[in-house]
Design an enzyme around this catalytic site. Structure first.
Site, short mmCIF file in Angstrom:
data_model
loop_
_atom_site.label_atom_id
_atom_site.label_comp_id
_atom_site.label_asym_id
_atom_site.label_seq_id
_atom_site.Cartn_x
_atom_site.Cartn_y
_atom_site.Cartn_z
N ASP A 1 0.88 -1.17 0.00
CA ASP A 1 0.00 0.00 0.00
C ASP A 1 0.91 1.21 0.00
O ASP A 1 1.54 1.53 1.02
CB ASP A 1 -0.89 -0.03 1.25
N LYS B 1 3.17 11.68 -3.22
CA LYS B 1 2.22 10.91 -4.04
C LYS B 1 1.29 11.83 -4.83
O LYS B 1 0.83 11.49 -5.91
CB LYS B 1 1.40 10.00 -3.12
N ASP C 1 -12.91 5.90 1.68
CA ASP C 1 -11.47 5.99 1.87
C ASP C 1 -11.05 7.44 2.01
O ASP C 1 -10.97 8.18 1.02
CB ASP C 1 -10.77 5.33 0.66
N GLU D 1 -7.22 0.96 -4.73
CA GLU D 1 -7.29 0.89 -3.27
C GLU D 1 -8.65 0.47 -2.73
O GLU D 1 -8.70 -0.36 -1.81
CB GLU D 1 -6.86 2.23 -2.68
#
Lengths: 573, 587
Positions: free
Chosen positions: A12, A74, A174, A151
């Site tokens: 992850d 990211k 999420d 994800e």
């Protein structure tokens, strides 16, 4: 090792924290890093000697060495933005590659064998460029990236969507450091189908931090007049303090947010109630993507079986309360929200390695954004409107997909038709992202008499192929959307070698490094008596290190850690 | 197509969604997207179609039984102007699923939903109430609704949002006060411009901008303030002051309307409906504009200047000048008004009220009428009375022709301008000049005016006539062509016999005019190659005449010129008629 099946790890790669897991003995297992933690902060720092520091140590160095540390890279994956650390420029994918390399090392230490393949997760909202950059990061770290997994799908896998026998509708909520993703997945007859995938990629835990920073600035801003908004040392201090305060408020009713700047302490007390009031607009923003995915998939909220919470920010009580009120029931939180995605990645890795413990489950995915071309619209009064977006592949179409639309010319004797390919949700192409363009020659005829067929083929890896065919003349043109930062094999190899050449501290040193970095940060944060105290503690520990006696070092480390915990609370991840 | 669907899935046609899914899942293990993308695409396409068929059938079944469709969630209905928003009573709670424990007590949830239904009911009643707008009441009810705790639940939130957006959009401008709080609460601004945003939301956002713009319009110094104030009040067409204001502000109002139509369409609801309708009608129809006023004043001024010197009418001096100006200005005004009412207004009413239902003889009768007047003008003995009658008849026919037709010119005319008109008829000029040279002024007028009228009418209004011509039976057309040929022969005869007889000469000119004008009608219906042949033939003839012309200059004699020109024209007409006849026969 079992029956010669290959070892694939699941990673992850998060904005704030990363984790790695493996499928073993019929279950997914998280792999601890050199500090004994399950989560590794996605942070990279360079020390004065040019050596790379990754993980918690790097994150601790953010406030003390802000220009040599980078976090939250990211968000920039897929772009060509470089960050300067020390005397070298890094692309976001190179920073990710360093983190991946560290995780790879942790996995190899845990398993006792080399690891060469991995499943890496990406947000469902990542576009083609960002996915390719993630793949490249894996390759630069020396990992063959078997599959990029979305994800939310990973989180649903973690919650056993694939083991429950009957039909199940899962909504994955999420809320991570920087992005918010909502996905609705359905399991039936051994097929996991993504029904909808939406989100807001500018909403995350960091935005809650910003609220606290704003509150601090409101009180002390006048004193910090010279400090700029971002990219400045004080901003880093504020960010770290905000993060700490936010987590503290998850457990207590009030917390003190404090930073030390130029020898002065600035403090502000914030209550949980105040945070909830400040966060009301953010909590309201959580509704829209949920509504959109329910609408897109034509599912009623009552029919959802589970609401799965993923991402560190969902541990905030205010978020949990908002979600509970939204759906009228408690969300599923039996798995640590920080770990669910890694566990899901491990499950997928296990599926790929065809481990006998897992049954056959097929995953289908959807295209998270609309793809189309720009057209010209003729209005009733004869005038023309340019830049209208004509979708060809709608959002949430199951991929791989191939769709075709017919277009015609708008002027007499047109010789060529130009198609600009866009990705986005807006009716005006000026608000969408341009992916490329294709031009096809047409026979000169009156307007509207020439028909061109445009076919979009979107494959499972996010590769878009555009075919334009003129029906009358049979002329064909094809375009495959590749991002312009295409690297050849040799380039990738060269870059990987360059990165490998960067020195990293040996594993054994990691714990000491992290502790020293934390102590250094505390030294900077505190003033007067406490600062002197910390200084003395650091000196003691460094003496212990010099003895090179493992037991002395170990006990020194524990003592220092305990002392720091007492001063500022436990370290958090 | 559907058979392929079922074959791909390996099923017989069924409406059972579970069975379809099971079949899809079973097939999916074999054709999964990673290994066989093409096969998967086909399979998925079949699955989508089968499910759509099954769902559609299920929806139809359930509708018959009075239950809501299987796939829930309110779909956003299309916004129609007269659509009623959904009945608020539909927002009752579906019972929660028994196996999921709700953290809120079921009673509390029920209570909140009951309260919500009351609030929506009250808002609905206030909005659709027939009486005057209760802005404060509506605003308060809207705020109360948005603050209701029942909205925390996402499905209720979604349904209330859909209901409210339709309520607001369908009831503007009554619901203006609800726009700002709703847009803020539901964050509609962020959804603006997206593909999936329903039309109602876009409309509401547009209205929000327009309300702000309306506030700005009220400022005295705004560009469109005067036009807006004029349009807010009802029209008073009988009041001359209002009429004058109309003429002065016309350009402003037109600019304002353009602005509204392009940038602020919802503001039409804020204008007085009678006023808006009157202006729309006004812009569509013919009108006397500022330019006409200017023209009259200019003519008056020039006439005044001309009347000043002592040698003019009325003795000159200031009084003479003023009288001059008034008379000529009045004449100019009279001409403009005559043209306006006789032709423009008549044409406007014709187009609006009568055109579609008019019989053929009204639509096309001007053609034979103009030719008949021309013939009569040629036959009638020269004299003031007959001249006057001929001229007035010709003018009447012209008005008839321009009112009734006068549309887009036919193929023979290049553009809607007088230049090409002269080009097309120019070859007649030398003939007329010579032919009418011998005649006295009045006699010449008697023949010339109907001739010009006939030419004008045929040139500008050929379209409808040509369409009618194409609709006739072939035999009839050939018959008409033959009679035209006969007239041509008659004209030739009269030319030869005329000699010095002025009356016969006039008749000859009239006859040749009829033939020349009428021979153009069939051309409109011919295909291009035939037309080209006609043109080339006529061109050759004209060139030949031009080349041979100088030889005949030797013996100038009025009537011999007439004979020569007339002969050439008749020859040309005869050739055209012959070609047309051949073309018609060939059909």
């Amino acid at each position: 090792m079992f029956g010669g099946c290959r070892v694939i790890i699941g990673i992850d790669l998060g904005t704030t924290n990363s984790a790695v897991a493996i499928w073993r003995d019929g279950k997914a297992e998280l792999i601890r890093n050199s500090l004994g933690h399950v989560l590794t902060p996605s942070a990279v720092s360079v020390d004065d000697a040019g050596q790379i520091i990754i993980g918690l140590a790097a994150r601790e160095r953010q406030s003390t060495h802000p220009f040599q540390t980078s976090t939250a890279f990211k968000r920039y994956m897929g772009s060509a933005r470089t960050t300067r650390l020390g005397d070298r420029d890094f692309l976001p994918e190179e920073l990710s590659a360093l983190v991946l390399r560290a995780l790879k090392a942790d996995a190899e230490a845990f398993l006792g064998e080399p690891v060469t393949e991995a499943v890496i997760t990406v947000p469902a909202y990542f576009n083609d460029k960002q996915r390719k950059a993630t793949r490249r990061a894996g390759e630069l770290a020396g990992l063959k990236v078997e599959r990029l997994l979305n994800e939310p799908t990973a989180a649903a896998l973690a919650y056993g969507i694939h083991t429950a026998g009957q039909d199940n509708l899962f909504l994955v909520f999420d809320l991570g450091g920087g992005t918010f993703d909502v996905s609705i997945l359905e399991m039936f007859e051994g097929v996991i189908e993504v029904r909808a995938s939406t989100g807001d990629n500018r909403l995350g835990g960091e935005d809650f931090n910003e609220l606290l920073i704003t509150a601090m600035r409101a009180k002390f801003g006048a004193r910090w007049r010279e400090a700029a908004q971002a990219g400045d040392a004080i901003y880093e201090l504020l960010r770290a303090a905000a993060e700490r305060t936010r987590r503290a408020l998850s457990a207590a009713d009030s917390a003190m947010m404090s930073i030390t700047w130029e020898g002065e302490v600035f403090e502000l007390e914030i209550t949980a109630q105040e945070l909830e009031t400040m966060a009301a607009p953010l909590l309201a923003r959580l509704r829209e993507p949920v509504l959109r995915s329910l609408r897109d998939s034509e599912i009623a909220a009552e029919n959802l079986r589970e609401i799965v919470m993923v991402g560190g920010a969902t541990q905030m009580p205010i978020v949990r309360r908002a979600v509970t009120r939204m759906f009228g029931r408690f969300p599923a939180t039996s798995i640590n929200p920080d770990e669910a995605v890694a566990i899901g990645a491990a499950i997928q890795a296990g599926l790929k390695a065809r481990d006998a413990a897992l049954g056959e489950v097929v995953l289908t995915d959807v295209c998270p954004y609309t793809l189309g071309v720009d057209t010209v619209e003729r209005l009733a009064n004869g005038s023309m409107r340019h830049g209208i977006f004509a979708p060809i592949i709608d959002r949430n179409t199951v991929i791989p997909a191939s769709r075709v639309e017919l277009f015609s010319t708008v002027q007499d004797s047109q010789r060529e038709v130009h198609f600009n390919i866009f990705q986005g949700e807006s009716r005006q192409v000026s608000d969408n992202v341009k992916l490329g363009s294709i031009a096809v020659p047409v026979p000169p005829k009156r307007a509207g008499e020439v028909q061109i067929e445009v076919r979009f083929t979107y494959d499972i890896n996010g590769l878009l192929e555009v075919d334009a065919r003129v029906l009358d003349s049979g002329e064909k043109r094809q375009l495959v959307i590749v991002d312009d930062e295409h690297m050849s094999r040799e380039d990738v190899e060269a870059r990987r070698a360059a990165l490998a050449a960067l020195k990293v501290h040996p594993r054994d040193d990691h714990a000491n490094l992290a502790l020293l970095a934390r102590a250094g940060r505390c030294y900077e944060d505190f003033i007067a008596d406490r600062r002197d105290y910390v200084g003395r503690l650091i000196a003691q520990f460094e003496t212990a290190l010099e003895t090179q006696n493992p037991r002395t070092v170990e006990s020194g480390r524990l003592a220092l850690a305990a002392a720091l915990d007492e001063l500022e609370g436990e370290v958090w991840l | 197509m559907s058979r392929g669907v079922w074959r791909t899935l390996g099923l017989t046609a069924t409406r059972d969604q579970t069975a379809i899914r099971r079949a899809y899942a079973a097939r999916l293990r074999v054709t999964n997207p990673e290994d066989d993308p093409e096969g998967f695409k086909t399979l998925r396409g079949a699955y989508d179609q089968a499910m759509a068929l099954a769902r559609g059938q299920a929806a139809r079944d359930h509708r018959g039984q009075g239950e809501p469709a299987v796939i829930a969630i309110a779909e956003t209905p299309a916004v129609a102007a007269s659509e009623e928003p959904a009945d608020p009573a539909i927002l009752t709670a579906d019972p929660p699923r028994p196996d999921i424990a709700a953290p809120a007590q079921p009673d509390a949830r029920e209570a909140a939903l009951d309260d919500l239904n009351l609030l929506t009911g009250r808002l609905h009643a206030l909005v659709v109430d027939e009486g005057p707008v209760d802005t404060i009441g509506i605003h308060a009810a809207g705020e109360a609704l948005l603050r209701s705790p029942a909205l925390d639940e996402i499905s209720v939130h979604g349904r209330v949002e859909t209901w409210l957006q339709d309520l607001i959009a369908c009831n503007l401008p009554r619901t203006d006060c609800l726009i700002d709080p709703s847009v803020a609460h539901f964050r509609w601004q962020e959804r603006s411009g997206r593909l999936e945003t329903p039309g109602a939301v876009e409309h509401i956002l547009l209205r929000q901008d327009d309300v702000v713009y309306r506030r700005r319009l009220r400022a005295r110094d705004h560009l469109h303030n005067r036009a807006f104030r004029l349009l807010e009040k009802p029209p008073r067409p009988r009041s001359p002051i209002w009429r004058l204001r109309t003429i002065i502000n016309e350009r402003r109002v037109r600019a304002f309307f353009d602005n509204l139509n392009t940038a602020h369409p919802t503001l039409h609801a804020d204008l007085d409906p009678g006023s808006a309708a009157w202006w729309r009608e006004h812009f569509q129809g013919p009108r006397i504009g500022v330019r006409s006023l200017m023209a009259v004043l200019a003519v008056g001024a020039v006439a005044f200047l001309i009347g000043l010197p002592a040698s003019s009418l009325f003795g000159g001096g200031l009084v003479g000048g003023v009288l001059h100006g008034l008379i000529f200005g009045g004449l100019a005004a009279g001409l403009i008004l005559a043209r306006f009412y006789a032709i423009d207004m008549a044409r406007h009413h014709w187009r609006r009220d009568w055109r579609d239902a008019a019989p053929d003889w009204i639509r096309l009768g001007w053609a034979p009428a103009s030719l008949a007047v021309l013939l009569l003008a040629g036959l009638a003995p020269p004299g003031t009375a007959s001249t006057l009658i001929a001229v007035s008849l010709a003018l009447a026919v012209l008005v008839w022709a321009r009112t009734v037709a006068g549309e887009r010119p036919g193929r023979l005319d290049l553009t809607d301008a007088y230049g090409p008109l002269i080009w097309a008829n120019g070859y007649l000029f030398p003939f007329w000049l010579v032919g009418l040279h011998q005649l006295s002024f009045m006699h010449g007028l008697q023949v010339a005016v109907p001739l010009i009228v006939a030419g004008l009418a045929f040139s500008r209004s050929l379209n409808a006539l040509a369409a009618y011509w194409s609709g006739l039976a072939v035999r009839l057309r050939l018959g008409l062509l033959a009679s035209a040929g006969g007239l041509a022969a008659l004209a030739a005869l009269s030319l030869v016999l005329a000699g010095e007889n002025v009356w016969l000469q006039a008749l000859a000119v009239a006859l040749i005019g009829v033939v020349a004008v009428a021979s153009r009608t069939p051309a409109e219906a011919h295909p291009l190659p035939v037309l080209r042949v006609r043109y080339i033939a006529n061109g050759v003839l004209i060139v030949a005449v031009i080349m041979a012309g100088p030889m005949l200059l030797l013996d100038y004699h009025g009537s011999s010129w007439l004979v020569m020109f007339g002969g050439v024209l008749l020859l040309g007409a005869a050739i055209s008629l012959a070609i047309s006849a051949v073309a018609e026969r060939g059909r």
